[in-house]
Design a protein around this motif. Structure first.
Motif, PDB file in Angstrom:
ATOM      1  N   ALA A  16       0.832  -1.208   0.000  1.00  0.00           N
ATOM      2  CA  ALA A  16       0.000   0.000   0.000  1.00  0.00           C
ATOM      3  C   ALA A  16       0.868   1.262   0.000  1.00  0.00           C
ATOM      4  N   ASP A  17       0.416   2.282  -0.711  1.00  0.00           N
ATOM      5  CA  ASP A  17       1.099   3.575  -0.690  1.00  0.00           C
ATOM      6  C   ASP A  17       0.798   4.338   0.589  1.00  0.00           C
ATOM      7  N   GLY A  18      -0.329   4.023   1.214  1.00  0.00           N
ATOM      8  CA  GLY A  18      -0.699   4.663   2.469  1.00  0.00           C
ATOM      9  C   GLY A  18      -1.732   3.835   3.200  1.00  0.00           C
ATOM     10  N   LEU A  19      -1.739   3.938   4.504  1.00  0.00           N
ATOM     11  CA  LEU A  19      -2.673   3.168   5.315  1.00  0.00           C
ATOM     12  C   LEU A  19      -3.220   4.080   6.410  1.00  0.00           C
ATOM     13  N   LEU A  20      -4.537   4.079   6.580  1.00  0.00           N
ATOM     14  CA  LEU A  20      -5.192   4.935   7.561  1.00  0.00           C
ATOM     15  C   LEU A  20      -5.686   4.119   8.746  1.00  0.00           C
ATOM     16  N   ALA A  21      -5.454   4.622   9.945  1.00  0.00           N
ATOM     17  CA  ALA A  21      -5.925   3.975  11.172  1.00  0.00           C
ATOM     18  C   ALA A  21      -6.894   4.904  11.887  1.00  0.00           C
ATOM     19  N   LEU A  22      -7.877   4.322  12.560  1.00  0.00           N
ATOM     20  CA  LEU A  22      -8.878   5.126  13.262  1.00  0.00           C
ATOM     21  C   LEU A  22      -8.478   5.473  14.695  1.00  0.00           C
ATOM     22  N   PHE A  23      -7.398   4.856  15.191  1.00  0.00           N
ATOM     23  CA  PHE A  23      -6.957   5.122  16.554  1.00  0.00           C
ATOM     24  C   PHE A  23      -5.449   5.355  16.571  1.00  0.00           C
ATOM     25  N   PRO A  24      -4.963   6.289  17.387  1.00  0.00           N
ATOM     26  CA  PRO A  24      -3.531   6.607  17.387  1.00  0.00           C
ATOM     27  C   PRO A  24      -2.640   5.449  17.809  1.00  0.00           C
ATOM     28  N   ASP A  25      -3.091   4.635  18.788  1.00  0.00           N
ATOM     29  CA  ASP A  25      -2.261   3.512  19.205  1.00  0.00           C
ATOM     30  C   ASP A  25      -2.224   2.426  18.135  1.00  0.00           C
ATOM     31  N   ASN A  38       3.989   4.332   5.315  1.00  0.00           N
ATOM     32  CA  ASN A  38       3.122   5.506   5.413  1.00  0.00           C
ATOM     33  C   ASN A  38       1.815   5.159   6.113  1.00  0.00           C
ATOM     34  N   VAL A  39       1.827   5.221   7.441  1.00  0.00           N
ATOM     35  CA  VAL A  39       0.635   4.950   8.236  1.00  0.00           C
ATOM     36  C   VAL A  39       0.194   6.262   8.872  1.00  0.00           C
ATOM     37  N   PHE A  40      -1.089   6.587   8.765  1.00  0.00           N
ATOM     38  CA  PHE A  40      -1.565   7.888   9.222  1.00  0.00           C
ATOM     39  C   PHE A  40      -2.783   7.742  10.139  1.00  0.00           C
ATOM     40  N   TYR A  41      -2.852   8.617  11.107  1.00  0.00           N
ATOM     41  CA  TYR A  41      -4.037   8.739  11.964  1.00  0.00           C
ATOM     42  C   TYR A  41      -4.657  10.102  11.701  1.00  0.00           C
ATOM     43  N   LEU A  42      -5.831  10.114  11.100  1.00  0.00           N
ATOM     44  CA  LEU A  42      -6.514  11.363  10.780  1.00  0.00           C
ATOM     45  C   LEU A  42      -7.616  11.680  11.776  1.00  0.00           C
ATOM     46  N   GLY A  43      -7.739  10.850  12.791  1.00  0.00           N
ATOM     47  CA  GLY A  43      -8.825  11.010  13.747  1.00  0.00           C
ATOM     48  C   GLY A  43      -9.888   9.951  13.539  1.00  0.00           C
ATOM     49  N   ASN A  44     -10.740   9.787  14.514  1.00  0.00           N
ATOM     50  CA  ASN A  44     -11.865   8.870  14.399  1.00  0.00           C
ATOM     51  C   ASN A  44     -12.985   9.572  13.625  1.00  0.00           C
ATOM     52  N   VAL A  45     -14.073   8.866  13.373  1.00  0.00           N
ATOM     53  CA  VAL A  45     -15.200   9.452  12.644  1.00  0.00           C
ATOM     54  C   VAL A  45     -16.483   9.212  13.429  1.00  0.00           C
ATOM     55  N   ILE A  46     -17.308  10.241  13.518  1.00  0.00           N
ATOM     56  CA  ILE A  46     -18.580  10.125  14.223  1.00  0.00           C
ATOM     57  C   ILE A  46     -19.643   9.611  13.263  1.00  0.00           C
ATOM     58  N   ASN A  47     -20.220   8.463  13.576  1.00  0.00           N
ATOM     59  CA  ASN A  47     -21.321   7.919  12.771  1.00  0.00           C
ATOM     60  C   ASN A  47     -22.631   8.464  13.311  1.00  0.00           C
ATOM     61  N   SER A  48     -22.866   9.727  13.026  1.00  0.00           N
ATOM     62  CA  SER A  48     -24.019  10.397  13.602  1.00  0.00           C
ATOM     63  C   SER A  48     -24.710  11.249  12.554  1.00  0.00           C
TER      64      SER A  48
END
Length: 245
Positions: A16-25, A38-48
């Protein structure tokens, strides 16, 4: 079978060129494994649903005194602590404990009373259950889940978005996201006495103090809505593309 699936995941990560995680740990863990650079944490997402913070909602929550707990069976230790804390408060607690996600038969009967409402799992794909879910959250004065180690990050975040101060555990993902000192509630160990003290503190706030805490909760969560997350995602994808040119 499971070992092969893990190998497949590692193979996908390595290509993968990049991988996104929903949690910093989680981001740190994957990065430490070295399968993807290239692993990134962009923050969690509110399903609301889209929610607008209003003075009417603040007043409804301030006048409510209800406590909301949201979590699956694995969060039962946190619920037990909350119900024990409410027993410590005794007659000083004038509201109700609204319990979403855990069935009544999982909860010790000695902790149930006329102050508890147990709904089990509420399916947001159902209009009636979704309406009930948000009616409970929008009227709750405080969200509590102090389950050890992991007390439902997503549910906490959604409650905050709906202007609800929280009492939660001092766990790594949450602290790394919001910091050591939060203005929208309190960190607490999973201890009934401590939780009862913090509950009393929030329940006894005057309107000005409660409104400040309620708005702080909403403001802290707004950067985790889908529109904001998509903007972050698009910018990150573009930066990965530009870097690869």
């Amino acid at each position: 079978m499971e070992t092969q699936e893990i190998r497949n995941q590692h193979q996908l990560q390595s290509t993968a060129d990049g991988l996104l995680a929903l949690f910093p740990d989680t981001c740190k863990y994957i990065s430490d494994q070295g399968y993807c650079k290239n692993v990134f944490y962009l923050g969690n997402v509110i399903n609301s649903e889209t929610f607008n913070a209003t003075n009417e909602t603040v007043m409804e929550k301030f006048n409510s005194n209800d406590i909301v707990f949201i979590g699956a069976d694995k969060y039962l230790p946190g619920l037990i602590t909350l119900l024990q804390a409410v027993q410590i408060l005794g007659t000083a607690f004038k509201g109700r404990v609204q319990i979403i996600g855990i069935n009544k038969d999982k909860i010790p009967s000695s902790l149930l009373s006329d102050k508890t409402r147990v709904y089990g799992y509420l399916d947001k794909s159902s209009v009636s259950e979704r309406n009930r879910y948000y009616d409970i959250v929008n009227k709750a004065k405080v969200f509590v889940n102090t389950n050890p180690r992991w007390p439902s990050f997503s549910a906490s975040l959604e409650a905050m978005y709906h202007m609800t101060p929280i009492i939660t555990t001092h766990y790594r993902s949450f602290v790394e996201t919001f910091g050591e000192n939060i203005k929208f509630g309190y960190y607490s160990e999973n201890d009934p006495t401590e939780v009862s003290i913090l509950l009393r503190r929030i329940l006894n706030l005057n309107l000005t103090e409660y409104k400040k805490m309620s708005l702080a909760a909403h403001d802290a969560a707004t950067s985790f809505t889908w529109p904001v997350y998509i903007d972050k995602l698009e910018n990150k994808i573009q930066s990965i593309i530009d870097k690869g040119k």
